[in-house]
Design a protein around this motif. Sequence first.
Motif, mmCIF file in Angstrom:
data_model
loop_
_atom_site.group_PDB
_atom_site.id
_atom_site.type_symbol
_atom_site.label_atom_id
_atom_site.label_comp_id
_atom_site.label_asym_id
_atom_site.label_seq_id
_atom_site.Cartn_x
_atom_site.Cartn_y
_atom_site.Cartn_z
ATOM 1 N N ARG A 1 36.837 29.611 49.672
ATOM 2 C CA ARG A 1 37.453 30.627 50.709
ATOM 3 C C ARG A 1 37.540 31.840 50.029
ATOM 4 N N ALA A 2 37.432 32.982 51.000
ATOM 5 C CA ALA A 2 37.293 33.936 51.257
ATOM 6 C C ALA A 2 38.398 35.235 51.311
ATOM 7 N N LEU A 3 38.688 35.975 51.219
ATOM 8 C CA LEU A 3 39.535 36.597 51.495
ATOM 9 C C LEU A 3 39.231 37.929 51.234
ATOM 10 N N THR A 4 39.359 39.036 52.568
ATOM 11 C CA THR A 4 38.607 40.340 53.588
ATOM 12 C C THR A 4 40.440 41.162 53.372
ATOM 13 N N ASN A 5 40.342 41.999 53.567
ATOM 14 C CA ASN A 5 40.756 43.125 54.012
ATOM 15 C C ASN A 5 40.588 43.647 55.066
ATOM 16 N N ALA A 6 41.640 44.688 56.017
ATOM 17 C CA ALA A 6 41.291 44.559 57.150
ATOM 18 C C ALA A 6 39.777 45.899 57.769
ATOM 19 N N ASP A 7 39.202 46.458 56.347
ATOM 20 C CA ASP A 7 38.126 47.516 56.320
ATOM 21 C C ASP A 7 36.630 46.944 56.437
ATOM 22 N N ALA A 8 36.950 45.108 55.172
ATOM 23 C CA ALA A 8 35.669 45.053 54.696
ATOM 24 C C ALA A 8 35.706 44.883 53.749
ATOM 25 N N SER A 9 36.215 46.374 53.369
ATOM 26 C CA SER A 9 35.988 47.250 51.647
ATOM 27 C C SER A 9 36.016 46.675 50.551
ATOM 28 N N GLU A 10 36.977 45.054 50.600
ATOM 29 C CA GLU A 10 36.932 44.197 49.389
ATOM 30 C C GLU A 10 36.853 42.966 49.514
ATOM 31 N N VAL A 11 35.991 42.394 49.472
ATOM 32 C CA VAL A 11 35.904 41.083 50.023
ATOM 33 C C VAL A 11 36.389 40.077 48.711
ATOM 34 N N GLN A 12 36.605 38.924 48.080
ATOM 35 C CA GLN A 12 36.462 38.272 47.699
ATOM 36 C C GLN A 12 36.905 36.993 47.645
ATOM 37 N N LEU A 13 35.654 36.202 46.864
ATOM 38 C CA LEU A 13 34.947 34.204 46.960
ATOM 39 C C LEU A 13 35.390 34.382 45.798
ATOM 40 N N PHE A 14 36.544 32.771 46.295
ATOM 41 C CA PHE A 14 37.241 32.338 45.883
ATOM 42 C C PHE A 14 36.407 30.681 45.593
ATOM 43 N N GLY A 15 36.011 29.484 44.460
ATOM 44 C CA GLY A 15 35.624 28.261 44.133
ATOM 45 C C GLY A 15 34.074 28.261 45.031
ATOM 46 N N THR B 1 32.935 46.910 48.748
ATOM 47 C CA THR B 1 31.516 47.208 49.711
ATOM 48 C C THR B 1 30.667 49.144 49.578
ATOM 49 N N LYS B 2 32.406 49.309 49.662
ATOM 50 C CA LYS B 2 32.924 51.047 49.372
ATOM 51 C C LYS B 2 31.585 51.565 48.515
ATOM 52 N N THR B 3 32.256 51.730 47.013
ATOM 53 C CA THR B 3 32.345 51.858 46.080
ATOM 54 C C THR B 3 30.582 50.904 45.702
ATOM 55 N N GLU B 4 30.237 49.926 45.703
ATOM 56 C CA GLU B 4 29.164 49.495 45.577
ATOM 57 C C GLU B 4 29.651 49.010 44.500
ATOM 58 N N ARG B 5 30.122 48.672 44.232
ATOM 59 C CA ARG B 5 30.228 48.042 42.760
ATOM 60 C C ARG B 5 31.153 45.895 43.135
ATOM 61 N N VAL B 6 30.967 45.392 41.951
ATOM 62 C CA VAL B 6 30.886 43.493 41.846
ATOM 63 C C VAL B 6 31.502 43.533 41.124
ATOM 64 N N ARG B 7 32.004 42.760 41.133
ATOM 65 C CA ARG B 7 32.937 42.115 39.136
ATOM 66 C C ARG B 7 33.329 40.608 39.457
ATOM 67 N N SER B 8 33.448 39.860 38.353
ATOM 68 C CA SER B 8 34.105 38.637 38.496
ATOM 69 C C SER B 8 34.669 38.226 36.720
ATOM 70 N N ASP B 9 36.090 37.784 36.415
ATOM 71 C CA ASP B 9 36.672 37.552 35.252
ATOM 72 C C ASP B 9 36.231 36.204 35.172
ATOM 73 N N LYS B 10 35.468 35.578 35.706
ATOM 74 C CA LYS B 10 35.068 33.851 35.504
ATOM 75 C C LYS B 10 33.658 33.530 34.947
#
Length: 203
Positions: A107-121, A153-162
Amino acid sequence: MIRQGWDQFSLYLPVLLMGLLALGTWWLVRNAPAPQLQAVERGTSNQPDYFMKSFSVKSFDANGRLQSEVQGEVARHFPNTDTLEIEKARMRSVSPEGQLTLATADRALTNADASEVQLFGNAVVTREPLPGKAGAPKQPRMEFRSEFLHAYTKTERVRSDKPVILIRGNDQFTADAMDYDHLDQVMQLRGRVRGILQPGVAR
């Protein structure tokens, strides 16, 4: 030795994640059909106002060359948060140099301008090596695995708490969580951090 290998590995993470997620989701959001609900309804409804099934959205450059593609089994737009949810997301991006980056997730979840993208599972992002030029070393294949990835994507940061697995060629790193800031060139690995570096192939 592990630190040196990790420093080399981290140089490629922005290309691996940002290029694919920024291009692919931006085009998907921009090409999605416009919702028909009134503004008042959009602010209060927590139900999807439109959806797409078995879709594929592609973008091309001025010469007709494929730049990115986003596929999924189902996509739903939620007007109360203005987010797009994609089931069985499959994304690919091709750089001007021909670099292929792929991503898949349950599953993927993105906001309107794709500045935040989350990938699940089962989130997997891979960067295939470019064809080697004469006299130039061939870059290794890279792979990034986790049950959750959150890209800004705008601030060029990637994180994960898993827990995460990072693979570069035959080398592999694992950690319980990570936070990567490309602008500051800082990678933070937390929890149990381990690295396995394979010896280079003798020439």
